[in-house]
Design a protein around this motif. Structure first.
Motif, PDB file in Angstrom:
ATOM      1  N   VAL A  25       8.507   5.409   6.956  1.00 28.11           N
ATOM      2  CA  VAL A  25       9.168   4.104   7.060  1.00 28.11           C
ATOM      3  C   VAL A  25       9.750   3.667   5.718  1.00 28.11           C
ATOM      4  O   VAL A  25      10.766   2.976   5.674  1.00 28.11           O
ATOM      5  N   ALA A  26       9.121   4.096   4.618  1.00 25.01           N
ATOM      6  CA  ALA A  26       9.703   3.803   3.306  1.00 25.01           C
ATOM      7  C   ALA A  26      11.041   4.515   3.161  1.00 25.01           C
ATOM      8  O   ALA A  26      11.977   3.973   2.561  1.00 25.01           O
ATOM      9  N   GLY A  27      11.137   5.706   3.732  1.00 26.62           N
ATOM     10  CA  GLY A  27      12.385   6.438   3.703  1.00 26.62           C
ATOM     11  C   GLY A  27      13.502   5.748   4.459  1.00 26.62           C
ATOM     12  O   GLY A  27      14.689   6.020   4.229  1.00 26.62           O
ATOM     13  N   GLU A  28      13.126   4.835   5.360  1.00 25.43           N
ATOM     14  CA  GLU A  28      14.112   4.048   6.105  1.00 25.43           C
ATOM     15  C   GLU A  28      14.370   2.700   5.451  1.00 25.43           C
ATOM     16  O   GLU A  28      15.031   1.843   6.037  1.00 25.43           O
ATOM     17  N   GLY A  29      13.790   2.518   4.258  1.00 23.63           N
ATOM     18  CA  GLY A  29      14.096   1.309   3.499  1.00 23.63           C
ATOM     19  C   GLY A  29      13.040   0.218   3.537  1.00 23.63           C
ATOM     20  O   GLY A  29      13.225  -0.839   2.924  1.00 23.63           O
ATOM     21  N   ALA A  30      11.930   0.438   4.245  1.00 24.09           N
ATOM     22  CA  ALA A  30      10.902  -0.596   4.350  1.00 24.09           C
ATOM     23  C   ALA A  30      10.100  -0.724   3.060  1.00 24.09           C
ATOM     24  O   ALA A  30       9.974   0.234   2.282  1.00 24.09           O
ATOM     25  N   SER A  31       9.534  -1.895   2.851  1.00 23.81           N
ATOM     26  CA  SER A  31       8.539  -2.118   1.807  1.00 23.81           C
ATOM     27  C   SER A  31       7.162  -1.940   2.441  1.00 23.81           C
ATOM     28  O   SER A  31       6.945  -2.359   3.585  1.00 23.81           O
ATOM     29  N   ILE A  32       6.227  -1.340   1.686  1.00 22.57           N
ATOM     30  CA  ILE A  32       4.960  -0.922   2.272  1.00 22.57           C
ATOM     31  C   ILE A  32       3.777  -1.523   1.520  1.00 22.57           C
ATOM     32  O   ILE A  32       3.717  -1.452   0.286  1.00 22.57           O
ATOM     33  N   VAL A  33       2.830  -2.069   2.274  1.00 23.71           N
ATOM     34  CA  VAL A  33       1.522  -2.430   1.734  1.00 23.71           C
ATOM     35  C   VAL A  33       0.575  -1.312   2.133  1.00 23.71           C
ATOM     36  O   VAL A  33       0.325  -1.086   3.317  1.00 23.71           O
ATOM     37  N   ILE A  34       0.080  -0.601   1.135  1.00 22.52           N
ATOM     38  CA  ILE A  34      -0.746   0.587   1.334  1.00 22.52           C
ATOM     39  C   ILE A  34      -2.202   0.192   1.157  1.00 22.52           C
ATOM     40  O   ILE A  34      -2.675  -0.009   0.036  1.00 22.52           O
ATOM     41  N   ASN A  35      -2.919   0.062   2.244  1.00 24.23           N
ATOM     42  CA  ASN A  35      -4.352  -0.226   2.149  1.00 24.23           C
ATOM     43  C   ASN A  35      -5.132   1.077   2.040  1.00 24.23           C
ATOM     44  O   ASN A  35      -4.820   2.061   2.699  1.00 24.23           O
ATOM     45  N   TYR A  36      -6.149   1.051   1.184  1.00 24.80           N
ATOM     46  CA  TYR A  36      -7.051   2.202   1.062  1.00 24.80           C
ATOM     47  C   TYR A  36      -8.459   1.674   0.840  1.00 24.80           C
ATOM     48  O   TYR A  36      -8.648   0.529   0.406  1.00 24.80           O
ATOM     49  N   LEU A  37      -9.443   2.516   1.134  1.00 21.96           N
ATOM     50  CA  LEU A  37     -10.832   2.134   0.918  1.00 21.96           C
ATOM     51  C   LEU A  37     -11.333   2.644  -0.427  1.00 21.96           C
ATOM     52  O   LEU A  37     -11.834   1.881  -1.242  1.00 21.96           O
ATOM     53  N   SER A  38     -11.179   3.962  -0.684  1.00 20.05           N
ATOM     54  CA  SER A  38     -11.761   4.547  -1.893  1.00 20.05           C
ATOM     55  C   SER A  38     -10.818   5.469  -2.660  1.00 20.05           C
ATOM     56  O   SER A  38     -11.036   5.726  -3.837  1.00 20.05           O
ATOM     57  N   ASP A  39      -9.766   5.969  -2.023  1.00 19.54           N
ATOM     58  CA  ASP A  39      -8.890   6.952  -2.661  1.00 19.54           C
ATOM     59  C   ASP A  39      -7.742   6.250  -3.394  1.00 19.54           C
ATOM     60  O   ASP A  39      -6.582   6.310  -2.993  1.00 19.54           O
ATOM     61  N   GLU A  40      -8.096   5.609  -4.505  1.00 26.15           N
ATOM     62  CA  GLU A  40      -7.093   4.847  -5.251  1.00 26.15           C
ATOM     63  C   GLU A  40      -5.994   5.740  -5.801  1.00 26.15           C
ATOM     64  O   GLU A  40      -4.810   5.363  -5.800  1.00 26.15           O
ATOM     65  N   SER A  41      -6.353   6.922  -6.279  1.00 26.87           N
ATOM     66  CA  SER A  41      -5.356   7.792  -6.897  1.00 26.87           C
ATOM     67  C   SER A  41      -4.261   8.169  -5.908  1.00 26.87           C
ATOM     68  O   SER A  41      -3.066   8.134  -6.239  1.00 26.87           O
ATOM     69  N   SER A  42      -4.641   8.511  -4.677  1.00 30.61           N
ATOM     70  CA  SER A  42      -3.632   8.862  -3.668  1.00 30.61           C
ATOM     71  C   SER A  42      -2.754   7.667  -3.331  1.00 30.61           C
ATOM     72  O   SER A  42      -1.543   7.802  -3.146  1.00 30.61           O
ATOM     73  N   ALA A  43      -3.361   6.488  -3.262  1.00 26.83           N
ATOM     74  CA  ALA A  43      -2.592   5.280  -2.964  1.00 26.83           C
ATOM     75  C   ALA A  43      -1.588   4.986  -4.071  1.00 26.83           C
ATOM     76  O   ALA A  43      -0.428   4.634  -3.806  1.00 26.83           O
TER      77      ALA A  43
END
Length: 245
Positions: A25-43
């Motif tokens: 969806v980011a590739g289609e121009g959306a802004s993203i709120v990325i929630n994560y529990l523990s994997d901060e580096s990937s986020a």
């Protein structure tokens, strides 16, 4: 399809289907709120890939109501609203009736039923007319020869499907469309964890295409459900399983 200007909040977005959806969806121009529990580096890698102007990583336990308040507040503080909510965070407990503990039940239902239910409640005031809530279910809710060890997982996802079906009628008054996407077996870490190569091949053999789905294939459908072309779809369970069920 363009999602330019849309704000999409995805729980459990640092890996698997959530990550694939964020990138799609980011590739289609959306802004993203990325929630994560523990994997901060990937986020944070996702934030950098999408761009800090269009992405925000928020650590929150998607089963904890106080954390959900903080997640919604962070999204609105940065982007002003939430156009699409995707409660994606999940676990895959393999528990039949005999081996389910109360803790198993509470953990599973807190993350996969209570969390999505109240996240929708908290986010809805910030979702404008024409917005979306897209729950994530599973193909195992309709497979007749399902392994009994899926009992706890499938029962929780069955509740999710009822949320989508009935919440769609409730939020129609606000012009919000509510659906669920139900993937079949998909090559995520959640699905593959603990499965032998032989087991994976056996599951693939249940499909007439003789393979398992890929996260990006699920993300493509979710992206469609986010956009204007799905404007008359609500209260539905969209099954994405390669004719496996």
């Amino acid at each position: 399809m363009s999602l330019s200007g849309k704000v999409i909040l995805i729980t459990g977005a640092s890996k698997g289907i959530g990550k694939a959806t964020a990138l799609r969806v980011a590739g289609e121009g959306a802004s993203i709120v990325i929630n994560y529990l523990s994997d901060e580096s990937s986020a944070q890698v996702l934030v950098k890939e999408i761009g800090e102007d269009r992405a925000l990583a928020v650590q929150a336990d998607a089963s904890n109501l106080d954390d959900l308040d903080r997640l919604v507040e962070a999204a609105v503080a940065k982007f002003g609203r939430i156009d699409v909510l995707i409660p994606n965070a999940g676990i895959l407990p393999m528990r039949d009736l005999e081996h389910t503990t109360e803790q198993d039940f509470d953990t599973t239902y807190s993350l996969m039923v209570k969390g999505p239910y109240f996240l929708a409640q908290k986010a809805a005031p910030h979702i404008p007319q024409g917005g979306r809530i897209i729950f994530i279910s599973t193909g195992v809710t309709v497979v007749s020869n399902i392994n009994p060890a899926y009992l706890l997982y499938a029962s929780a996802k069955g509740a999710v499907e009822q949320m989508a079906r009935i919440m769609a009628k409730d939020l129609a008054r606000k012009g919000i469309l509510v659906n669920a996407v139900a993937p079949g077996p998909t090559t995520t870490g959640l699905f593959l964890n603990g499965k032998s190569e032989q087991m994976v091949k056996m599951v693939a053999g249940l499909s007439p295409f003789n393979r398992i789905g890929e996260p990006n294939e699920i993300a493509n459908v979710i992206a469609f459900m986010c956009g204007n072309d799905s404007s008359w779809i609500s209260g539905q369970i969209v099954r994405v399983n390669g004719a496996m069920a």
